[in-house]
Design a protein around this motif. Structure first.
Motif, PDB file in Angstrom:
ATOM      1  N   LEU A 171     -36.235   8.580 -33.352  1.00 30.04           N
ATOM      2  CA  LEU A 171     -34.906   8.661 -32.757  1.00 30.04           C
ATOM      3  C   LEU A 171     -34.252   9.999 -33.082  1.00 30.04           C
ATOM      4  O   LEU A 171     -33.760  10.699 -32.202  1.00 30.04           O
ATOM      5  CB  LEU A 171     -34.027   7.506 -33.265  1.00 30.04           C
ATOM      6  CG  LEU A 171     -32.560   7.551 -32.850  1.00 30.04           C
ATOM      7  CD1 LEU A 171     -32.432   7.302 -31.356  1.00 30.04           C
ATOM      8  CD2 LEU A 171     -31.760   6.541 -33.634  1.00 30.04           C
ATOM      9  N   LEU A 172     -34.264  10.380 -34.355  1.00 31.56           N
ATOM     10  CA  LEU A 172     -33.627  11.627 -34.773  1.00 31.56           C
ATOM     11  C   LEU A 172     -34.344  12.848 -34.201  1.00 31.56           C
ATOM     12  O   LEU A 172     -33.708  13.851 -33.864  1.00 31.56           O
ATOM     13  CB  LEU A 172     -33.547  11.700 -36.293  1.00 31.56           C
ATOM     14  CG  LEU A 172     -32.678  10.620 -36.944  1.00 31.56           C
ATOM     15  CD1 LEU A 172     -32.758  10.713 -38.461  1.00 31.56           C
ATOM     16  CD2 LEU A 172     -31.239  10.693 -36.472  1.00 31.56           C
ATOM     17  N   ASP A 173     -35.660  12.775 -34.057  1.00 31.68           N
ATOM     18  CA  ASP A 173     -36.408  13.884 -33.465  1.00 31.68           C
ATOM     19  C   ASP A 173     -36.160  14.022 -31.971  1.00 31.68           C
ATOM     20  O   ASP A 173     -36.423  15.070 -31.389  1.00 31.68           O
ATOM     21  CB  ASP A 173     -37.913  13.741 -33.726  1.00 31.68           C
ATOM     22  CG  ASP A 173     -38.323  14.313 -35.068  1.00 31.68           C
ATOM     23  OD1 ASP A 173     -37.561  15.125 -35.642  1.00 31.68           O
ATOM     24  OD2 ASP A 173     -39.407  13.953 -35.554  1.00 31.68           O
ATOM     25  N   SER A 174     -35.658  12.978 -31.329  1.00 31.28           N
ATOM     26  CA  SER A 174     -35.386  13.047 -29.891  1.00 31.28           C
ATOM     27  C   SER A 174     -34.008  13.629 -29.580  1.00 31.28           C
ATOM     28  O   SER A 174     -33.718  13.929 -28.425  1.00 31.28           O
ATOM     29  CB  SER A 174     -35.516  11.661 -29.271  1.00 31.28           C
ATOM     30  OG  SER A 174     -34.431  10.839 -29.652  1.00 31.28           O
ATOM     31  N   LEU A 175     -33.167  13.810 -30.591  1.00 33.84           N
ATOM     32  CA  LEU A 175     -31.814  14.317 -30.375  1.00 33.84           C
ATOM     33  C   LEU A 175     -31.830  15.826 -30.116  1.00 33.84           C
ATOM     34  O   LEU A 175     -32.624  16.554 -30.700  1.00 33.84           O
ATOM     35  CB  LEU A 175     -30.941  14.020 -31.591  1.00 33.84           C
ATOM     36  CG  LEU A 175     -30.717  12.542 -31.891  1.00 33.84           C
ATOM     37  CD1 LEU A 175     -30.021  12.376 -33.232  1.00 33.84           C
ATOM     38  CD2 LEU A 175     -29.915  11.887 -30.784  1.00 33.84           C
ATOM     39  N   PRO A 176     -30.925  16.309 -29.263  1.00 33.38           N
ATOM     40  CA  PRO A 176     -30.860  17.750 -29.005  1.00 33.38           C
ATOM     41  C   PRO A 176     -30.198  18.534 -30.138  1.00 33.38           C
ATOM     42  O   PRO A 176     -30.411  19.744 -30.259  1.00 33.38           O
ATOM     43  CB  PRO A 176     -30.032  17.846 -27.723  1.00 33.38           C
ATOM     44  CG  PRO A 176     -29.187  16.612 -27.730  1.00 33.38           C
ATOM     45  CD  PRO A 176     -30.018  15.554 -28.405  1.00 33.38           C
ATOM     46  N   ALA A 219     -38.241   3.417 -40.862  1.00 31.65           N
ATOM     47  CA  ALA A 219     -38.507   4.830 -41.094  1.00 31.65           C
ATOM     48  C   ALA A 219     -39.107   5.500 -39.865  1.00 31.65           C
ATOM     49  O   ALA A 219     -38.635   6.539 -39.417  1.00 31.65           O
ATOM     50  CB  ALA A 219     -39.412   5.017 -42.303  1.00 31.65           C
ATOM     51  N   GLY A 220     -40.128   4.917 -39.302  1.00 26.77           N
ATOM     52  CA  GLY A 220     -40.764   5.504 -38.133  1.00 26.77           C
ATOM     53  C   GLY A 220     -39.844   5.543 -36.928  1.00 26.77           C
ATOM     54  O   GLY A 220     -39.786   6.540 -36.213  1.00 26.77           O
ATOM     55  N   ILE A 277     -33.852  -3.942 -36.441  1.00 23.17           N
ATOM     56  CA  ILE A 277     -35.208  -3.430 -36.604  1.00 23.17           C
ATOM     57  C   ILE A 277     -35.746  -3.928 -37.935  1.00 23.17           C
ATOM     58  O   ILE A 277     -35.067  -3.885 -38.952  1.00 23.17           O
ATOM     59  CB  ILE A 277     -35.199  -1.894 -36.597  1.00 23.17           C
ATOM     60  CG1 ILE A 277     -34.554  -1.382 -35.312  1.00 23.17           C
ATOM     61  CG2 ILE A 277     -36.601  -1.333 -36.765  1.00 23.17           C
ATOM     62  CD1 ILE A 277     -34.190   0.064 -35.364  1.00 23.17           C
ATOM     63  N   ALA A 278     -36.990  -4.391 -37.949  1.00 26.49           N
ATOM     64  CA  ALA A 278     -37.615  -4.844 -39.190  1.00 26.49           C
ATOM     65  C   ALA A 278     -37.693  -3.675 -40.176  1.00 26.49           C
ATOM     66  O   ALA A 278     -37.942  -2.544 -39.774  1.00 26.49           O
ATOM     67  CB  ALA A 278     -39.008  -5.391 -38.905  1.00 26.49           C
ATOM     68  N   PRO A 279     -37.461  -3.934 -41.495  1.00 27.08           N
ATOM     69  CA  PRO A 279     -37.450  -2.848 -42.480  1.00 27.08           C
ATOM     70  C   PRO A 279     -38.693  -1.972 -42.453  1.00 27.08           C
ATOM     71  O   PRO A 279     -38.597  -0.765 -42.601  1.00 27.08           O
ATOM     72  CB  PRO A 279     -37.326  -3.581 -43.816  1.00 27.08           C
ATOM     73  CG  PRO A 279     -36.709  -4.896 -43.478  1.00 27.08           C
ATOM     74  CD  PRO A 279     -37.180  -5.223 -42.088  1.00 27.08           C
TER      75      PRO A 279
END
Length: 181
Positions: free
Chosen positions: A24-29, A18-19, A12-14
């Motif tokens: 990704l982290l917000d989609s985790l249960p 962040a976005g 992923i480009a730098p």
């Protein structure tokens, strides 16, 4: 010929990191809470807020001590919780245990040390909701419950369940997540 000693590269480009990582982290249960070395809150995903039932009007997201005060009011054994949190902040150990709530909920808690962007020693906390059957099965397999001495050290944590803990650890080290087969 590749330079094996060089830093790992991200697909992923730098400027997108962040976005993408936040989505990704917000989609985790599982609930994720990143605490910086100065004990300020670096990040809390949506699942953390939902699992811990943090009210939206409560402005505690910048202060770890205020958050600890709020979440401990929900636990059966808040003293062991705080004791383990403080012990882990002073160490470089990974940890895995269970938290039991007054309302009957049970969370698996995992933690690992991280170096924050100012070079301080922070921690990543991972909370996963469990039911009574899952909790009983984990104890039978040797995973600790909440209370004094409930933490696993890095050597015994290797025998416990893998998954989200390993993915987050790899991401925090700047490595692409490994896929378990």
């Amino acid at each position: 010929m590749s330079d094996a000693a060089g830093p790992p590269t991200s697909p992923i480009a730098p400027e997108q990191d962040a976005g993408f990582l936040e989505r990704l982290l917000d989609s985790l249960p599982s609930g994720l809470l990143l605490i910086r070395g100065d004990r300020s809150i670096g990040y809390a995903n949506k699942a953390f807020v939902a699992l811990w039932r943090v009210p939206s009007d409560l402005q505690i997201y910048r202060n770890d001590f205020a958050l600890l005060n709020y979440v401990t009011s929900q636990l059966i054994d808040p003293y062991s919780f705080i004791s383990e949190v403080e012990r882990l902040y002073a160490s470089q150990e990974t940890s895995e245990d269970e938290l039991h709530f007054k309302d009957g909920r049970i969370f698996a808690r995992q933690s690992l040390p991280v170096i924050d962007d100012q070079g301080g020693n922070g921690r990543l906390w991972i909370y996963t909701a469990m039911d009574d059957a899952t909790s009983l099965a984990r104890r039978r397999m040797g995973a600790p419950a909440e209370g004094p001495g409930a933490s696993s050290t890095a050597s015994s944590a290797a025998h416990n369940r893998k998954g989200l803990f390993d993915v987050v650890r790899d991401v925090m080290k700047g490595q692409p997540p490994r896929h378990n087969s």
